[in-house]
Design an enzyme around this catalytic site. Structure first.
Site, PDB file in Angstrom:
ATOM      1  N   GLU A 141       0.872  -1.181   0.000  1.00 10.96           N
ATOM      2  CA  GLU A 141       0.000   0.000   0.000  1.00 10.96           C
ATOM      3  C   GLU A 141       0.901   1.221   0.000  1.00 10.96           C
ATOM      4  OE1 GLU A 141      -3.308   0.129  -0.176  1.00 10.96           O
ATOM      5  OE2 GLU A 141      -3.552  -2.051  -0.238  1.00 10.96           O
TER       6      GLU A 141
ATOM      7  N   CYS B  77      -2.108   9.467   2.187  1.00  8.40           N
ATOM      8  CA  CYS B  77      -1.604   8.823   0.957  1.00  8.40           C
ATOM      9  C   CYS B  77      -2.423   9.202  -0.265  1.00  8.40           C
ATOM     10  CB  CYS B  77      -1.569   7.312   1.129  1.00  8.40           C
ATOM     11  SG  CYS B  77      -3.160   6.605   1.534  1.00  8.40           S
TER      12      CYS B  77
HETATM   13  P1  NAD Z   1       7.108   5.032   7.737  1.00 14.78           P
HETATM   14  O1  NAD Z   1       8.355   5.833   7.849  1.00 14.78           O
HETATM   15  O2  NAD Z   1       6.213   4.912   8.919  1.00 14.78           O
HETATM   16  O3  NAD Z   1       7.518   3.598   7.196  1.00 14.78           O
HETATM   17  C1  NAD Z   1       6.558   2.594   7.052  1.00 14.78           C
HETATM   18  C2  NAD Z   1       7.022   1.353   7.781  1.00 14.78           C
HETATM   19  O4  NAD Z   1       8.191   0.853   7.156  1.00 14.78           O
HETATM   20  C3  NAD Z   1       7.356   1.603   9.241  1.00 14.78           C
HETATM   21  O5  NAD Z   1       6.738   0.612  10.031  1.00 14.78           O
HETATM   22  C4  NAD Z   1       8.868   1.527   9.273  1.00 14.78           C
HETATM   23  O6  NAD Z   1       9.362   1.026  10.497  1.00 14.78           O
HETATM   24  C5  NAD Z   1       9.194   0.597   8.130  1.00 14.78           C
HETATM   25  N1  NAD Z   1      10.480   0.879   7.519  1.00 14.78           N
HETATM   26  C6  NAD Z   1      10.994   2.095   7.240  1.00 14.78           C
HETATM   27  N2  NAD Z   1      12.209   1.949   6.651  1.00 14.78           N
HETATM   28  C7  NAD Z   1      12.452   0.626   6.560  1.00 14.78           C
HETATM   29  C8  NAD Z   1      13.545  -0.161   6.042  1.00 14.78           C
HETATM   30  N3  NAD Z   1      14.614   0.400   5.515  1.00 14.78           N
HETATM   31  N4  NAD Z   1      13.436  -1.514   6.108  1.00 14.78           N
HETATM   32  C9  NAD Z   1      12.344  -2.091   6.648  1.00 14.78           C
HETATM   33  N5  NAD Z   1      11.295  -1.394   7.156  1.00 14.78           N
HETATM   34  C10 NAD Z   1      11.346  -0.054   7.116  1.00 14.78           C
HETATM   35  O7  NAD Z   1       6.181   5.590   6.598  1.00 14.78           O
HETATM   36  P2  NAD Z   1       6.547   6.313   5.239  1.00 14.78           P
HETATM   37  O8  NAD Z   1       7.235   5.405   4.312  1.00 14.78           O
HETATM   38  O9  NAD Z   1       7.094   7.670   5.498  1.00 14.78           O
HETATM   39  O10 NAD Z   1       5.027   6.507   4.775  1.00 14.78           O
HETATM   40  C11 NAD Z   1       4.663   7.489   3.891  1.00 14.78           C
HETATM   41  C12 NAD Z   1       4.383   6.862   2.551  1.00 14.78           C
HETATM   42  O11 NAD Z   1       3.376   5.861   2.714  1.00 14.78           O
HETATM   43  C13 NAD Z   1       3.823   7.841   1.577  1.00 14.78           C
HETATM   44  O12 NAD Z   1       4.350   7.571   0.318  1.00 14.78           O
HETATM   45  C14 NAD Z   1       2.328   7.549   1.594  1.00 14.78           C
HETATM   46  O13 NAD Z   1       1.668   7.931   0.414  1.00 14.78           O
HETATM   47  C15 NAD Z   1       2.327   6.074   1.807  1.00 14.78           C
HETATM   48  N6  NAD Z   1       1.086   5.611   2.423  1.00 14.78           N
HETATM   49  C16 NAD Z   1       0.291   4.786   1.711  1.00 14.78           C
HETATM   50  C17 NAD Z   1      -0.914   4.376   2.241  1.00 14.78           C
HETATM   51  C18 NAD Z   1      -1.840   3.489   1.476  1.00 14.78           C
HETATM   52  O14 NAD Z   1      -2.777   2.987   2.075  1.00 14.78           O
HETATM   53  N7  NAD Z   1      -1.629   3.260   0.193  1.00 14.78           N
HETATM   54  C19 NAD Z   1      -1.288   4.807   3.510  1.00 14.78           C
HETATM   55  C20 NAD Z   1      -0.427   5.628   4.217  1.00 14.78           C
HETATM   56  C21 NAD Z   1       0.761   6.028   3.667  1.00 14.78           C
END
Ligand code: NAD
Length: 453
Positions: free
Chosen positions: A210, A244
């Site tokens: 997602e 998102c």
């Molecule tokens: P985040 O930083 O919370 O990361 C998401 C998860 O990935 C966390 O649990 C984190 O611990 C883990 N993570 C981070 N780096 C990692 C790595 N190197 N290895 C393994 N795990 C790792 O969230 P984010 O990425 O900043 O989220 C924002 C993005 O998510 C945006 O692009 C947004 O559009 C997207 N998003 C999508 C949805 C959807 O439903 N499609 C919903 C919310 C956010």
């Protein structure tokens, strides 16, 4: 780093014992999720206020009600979803039972993001439980108060042998990803999604990703711009743009840009007053890294609305920038903050060209009263979701699958779609031992007379 191997082995044994497969277990857990939300509503609001300055009203609409309704929907439909689904049969199988049986995949890993930290853990979990799976939940470390809440309260309400919360960030998630899961649902950015997919490939574990991206809005001529501006502003500035499916940028004909800007200004003032910083309905940027990233996107721009910020509070005012060029920095990456660029286009055909020249978006929004324009954009583009005359709200209709396509994600969930996503559709054919003479056609020796060819 701690190894999670033993925890997952223990969970798999519980799964294999069949505990999670009974309808009773599933419905009891789902009911407990409703109780967890209802009995701890204030604690959830406090956690989200601390993490993201979310107003209680926003928490109710976008987190608690959404999850509660999804759980209640699952409770109400559980027996129907679990029932084997009869399929059409050809002559050869007339005497047999042919159906699709949904079976749980096993031990699932759900990795959440920080922007809707309750919803992004609970919604996948609801479907995973409804489908009869065990779950390991990894909330985002970027919304620590909410993660702590889940870590403390999920064990108080749900079956601890089958559902566990793991706290931590990159090292903990990396360690988890070394283990074998039966399905992984990851929410977050597409860079990390590649890491998740690579780790999953070692065990051929299926993944649901997602993700995000730049969700465009096209606004047509001859439309009530007051209504449009309210719906775009709400979707854009809720959670300070950290959604998102938030409208990332607007495309509209040049001649309506001026009026659109004044309508956006009215909507913003109406929602958050002229002093947005003191409005308790307006959120904050999650951390200083994201604040700095957004400040860089604003460098060299001349906002026509907003533009003010305060680093100490991680406040960025709802901001609108006009006459943005496709080559500008702000058009190269997902904004994920309260900055709305407007790109002027000749007509909807140019908007289609722009959309198709970029990664497939998670959502595509079109404001028009013209059916031809609406259908043209719908038919000629690809996006996770298509929404006419509103933004964001499709996520609240759980009969619609929620997910991306291409760079915006893979797989979908919400409502029954989550149940399906966490289930294997097992093909079941139960034959009778009778009618052997009719079967003889398939047995050798093959002769022309037998086959009729
Ligand atoms: P985040 O930083 O919370 O990361 C998401 C998860 O990935 C966390 O649990 C984190 O611990 C883990 N993570 C981070 N780096 C990692 C790595 N190197 N290895 C393994 N795990 C790792 O969230 P984010 O990425 O900043 O989220 C924002 C993005 O998510 C945006 O692009 C947004 O559009 C997207 N998003 C999508 C949805 C959807 O439903 N499609 C919903 C919310 C956010």
């Amino acid at each position: 780093m701690e190894s999670y191997g033993q925890m997952i082995t223990d969970m798999r044994s519980v799964f294999l014992s069949g505990k999670t497969k009974s309808e009773k277990w599933r419905s009891t857990q789902l009911r407990a999720i409703v109780n967890l939300i209802e009995e701890n509503a204030q604690k959830i609001c406090d956690a989200l206020q601390a993490d993201l300055h979310k107003h209680k009203g926003e928490v109710i609409i976008t987190e608690m009600e959404l999850c509660k309704n999804d759980a209640i929907n699952a409770i109400n439909h559980l027996s129907e979803w679990m029932k084997p689904e009869k399929v059409a049969k050809s002559m050869m199988f007339m005497m047999d039972n042919a159906c699709i049986q949904k079976e749980p995949l096993g031990v699932s890993l759900i990795i959440g993001a920080w922007n809707y930290p309750i919803q992004l853990i609970l919604l996948p979990m609801i479907g995973a439980i409804a489908a009869g799976n065990c779950c390991i939940l990894k909330p985002s470390e970027m919304s620590p108060k909410t993660a702590e809440f889940l870590h403390e309260y999920i064990p108080k309400y749900l079956d601890n042998d089958c559902i566990k919360v793991v706290l931590g960030g990159v090292p903990e998630t990396t360690a988890l990803l070394k283990e074998r899961f039966d399905i992984i649902l990851y929410t977050g950015n597409s860079m990390v999604a590649k890491i998740v997919m690579e780790a999953a490939s070692k065990f051929l574990t299926p993944v649901i990703l997602e993700l995000g991206g730049k969700s465009p809005v096209y606004i047509d001529r001859n439309i009530d711009l007051n209504v449009v501006a309210r719906r775009v502003s709400w979707g854009k500035f809720i959670n300070a743009g950290q959604t998102c499916v938030a409208p990332d940028y607007v495309m509209c004909p040049k001649e309506i840009q001026g009026e659109l800007v004044s309508c956006l200004k009215n909507a913003i003032d109406d929602f958050f007053t002229k002093d947005t910083k003191s409005s308790d309905s307006y959120g904050r940027i999650v951390n200083s890294r994201h604040f700095g990233r957004l400040q860089k996107l604003l460098e060299g721009t001349k906002p026509v609305i907003g533009g003010e910020s305060d680093e100490t509070e991680r406040f960025i005012a709802p901001t609108v920038i006009t006459d943005v060029q496709l080559s500008d920095k702000i058009m190269q990456e997902e904004i994920f903050g309260p900055i709305l660029p407007i790109v002027t286009v000749k007509d909807h055909n140019e908007a289609i060209e722009i959309i198709n020249s970029r990664e497939k978006p998670l959502a595509l929004y079109v404001f028009t009263t013209n059916k031809t324009v609406r259908e043209d954009i719908r038919q000629k583009t690809s996006s996770g979701a298509f929404l006419a005359n509103d933004t964001v709200v499709h996520g609240g209709l759980c009969s619609l699958p929620f997910g991306g396509v291409g760079n915006s994600g893979m797989g979908a969930y919400h409502g029954k779609h989550t149940f399906n996503a966490f289930s294997h559709s097992k093909a079941v054919l139960e034959k009778s031992l009778g009618m052997e003479s009719a079967m003889s056609l398939r047995y050798p020796p093959y002769t022309e007379a037998k086959l009729g060819w």
